[in-house]
Design an enzyme around this catalytic site. Structure first.
Site, mmCIF file in Angstrom:
data_model
loop_
_atom_site.group_PDB
_atom_site.id
_atom_site.type_symbol
_atom_site.label_atom_id
_atom_site.label_comp_id
_atom_site.label_asym_id
_atom_site.label_seq_id
_atom_site.Cartn_x
_atom_site.Cartn_y
_atom_site.Cartn_z
ATOM 1 N N ARG A 144 0.786 -1.236 0.000
ATOM 2 C CA ARG A 144 0.000 0.000 0.000
ATOM 3 C C ARG A 144 0.818 1.287 0.000
ATOM 4 O O ARG A 144 0.251 2.371 0.012
ATOM 5 C CB ARG A 144 -0.994 0.035 1.175
ATOM 6 N N ASP A 145 2.134 1.213 0.010
ATOM 7 C CA ASP A 145 2.901 2.462 -0.030
ATOM 8 C C ASP A 145 4.204 2.271 -0.800
ATOM 9 O O ASP A 145 5.259 2.753 -0.391
ATOM 10 C CB ASP A 145 3.183 2.960 1.392
#
Length: 386
Positions: A89-90
């Site tokens: 997610r990042d």
């Protein structure tokens, strides 16, 4: 360290999630040793990776083969996480380290999502409103978000594929596929815009790599790779093709003895004439990669919206030095809006020479800005004297 707000969205209190993350063992994933708390501050104990960030490697420039090698190894590490139902997610260049052996290592799995149950449409994504990590912000960097992540929808492995596609695009072309003046305009670009074709910006990039990147950046998750294992397979195949390509052209013709002697003589002459110039350029490149560009990144990180401070002036002065040594450096162009603003300067009559210095240093040597009229010049954002 982890933000103090929103930690329910982090890999935090659930010991099974902690154990799962700690069990991720792969050469391209920085090991997580556990989540700890000391005097009310929560932090992740993580493997120390010595080397440079992918951001720094991009600033130095990467060949298509090297870009594919790093991409395949990164996708391999991400595939190991996806097999355990972990979504990062990042993903972004700052979260990928290149160790001293040239191997990429994915960092910051502390912001990951463990998909123990199928994701719900009500799952929330909390946005960072900037392209770098800042205090009090969590779960996602705007410039590297997938469309579904930008809309606050449920995310899974295909969201990571989109983010890695952005990284591949930037790694290959030196620029990001989606840009804007602020977080909202960047999100709008991610949701609506089709990036300029990779081969338009970097004609030497193989069409096969451009096709892989296009598939990663599809707006609909179903049109992308299912997970990182499929992406890894295609990048690995392309890597093998690029490595073996020179051999398919056949061995180079053998030079005659006379030709070798003539070539050696030319090389000696050129070495004598250009030796000093080469040493100077090597020293300059070392200064750029090891001192100037990392320092500019650090100064920009310290500004944090307070552009009136000394950091903006120092970044501006350093940027002028970098520009003399490396015009159009991609990292410099990306950071420049953080410490400059565009202005025009006129005088009556025209022809005035314009100089600028930092406000708190009235006796310092000024910097020349040019002769009026000056149109749309990048001017230091801090408090200055003209």
């Amino acid at each position: 360290m982890l933000p103090q707000q929103g930690t329910d969205r982090l890999i935090s209190s659930d010991t099974s999630e902690q154990a799962l993350l700690a069990s991720l063992s792969h050469p391209s994933v920085a090991a997580i040793y556990g989540l700890h708390e000391l005097e009310g501050v929560r932090f992740l104990a993580m493997e120390l990776v010595r080397g440079s960030t992918l951001t720094e490697e991009i600033a130095r420039g990467l060949s298509p083969l090297r870009a594919v090698e790093i991409g395949a190894a990164t996708a391999d590490g991400l595939a190991a996480a996806h097999r355990e139902n972990v979504t990062h997610r990042d993903l972004k260049p700052d979260n990928i380290m290149i160790d001293r052996d040239g191997r990429p290592k994915i960092l910051d799995f502390g912001l990951a999502k463990v998909n123990v149950d199928p994701p719900s449409p009500d799952d929330e994504t909390v946005l960072r409103d900037d392209t770098t990590t800042r205090k009090g912000t969590i779960l996602g960097t705007v410039a590297y978000m997938s469309p579904e992540q930008a809309q606050g929808r449920a995310v899974g492995p295909r969201s990571d594929i989109f983010s890695l596609g952005i990284v591949l695009y930037e790694r290959t072309t030196g620029r990001r596929p989606f840009t804007g003046e602020n977080g909202i305009s960047i999100l709008t670009s991610i949701l609506r815009d089709t990036p300029e074709p990779v081969t338009n910006l970097a004609p030497t990039v193989p069409e096969a790599l451009a096709k892989i990147i296009r598939r990663c950046l599809e707006k609909r998750p179903d049109d992308r790779f299912d997970d990182a294992s499929g992406l890894r397979a295609e990048l690995s195949e392309l890597r093998d093709q690029l490595v073996s390509d020179p051999g398919r052209a056949g061995p180079p013709p053998r030079a005659s003895r006379r030709g070798l002697l003539a070539t050696a003589a030319v090389i000696l002459v050129l070495a004598g004439l250009l030796g000093n110039l080469w040493l100077k350029r090597e020293a300059q490149q070392q200064w750029l990669n090891e001192e100037a560009l990392p320092r500019l990144q650090s100064l920009t990180d310290e500004i944090q919206g307070l552009q009136e401070g000394r950091e903006s002036w120092d970044a501006y002065v350093l940027a002028r030095q970098i520009e003399e040594a490396a015009p159009d450096n991609p990292l410099l162009e990306r950071l420049r809006p953080e410490f400059t603003r565009e202005i025009s300067i006129t005088s009556d009559p025209p022809g005035a020479q314009v100089f600028v210095r930092y406000y708190d240093e009235p006796d310092a040597d000024p910097l020349a800005m040019g002769t009026t009229p000056i149109e749309k010049v990048a001017y230091p954002a801090g408090i200055t004297r003209i």
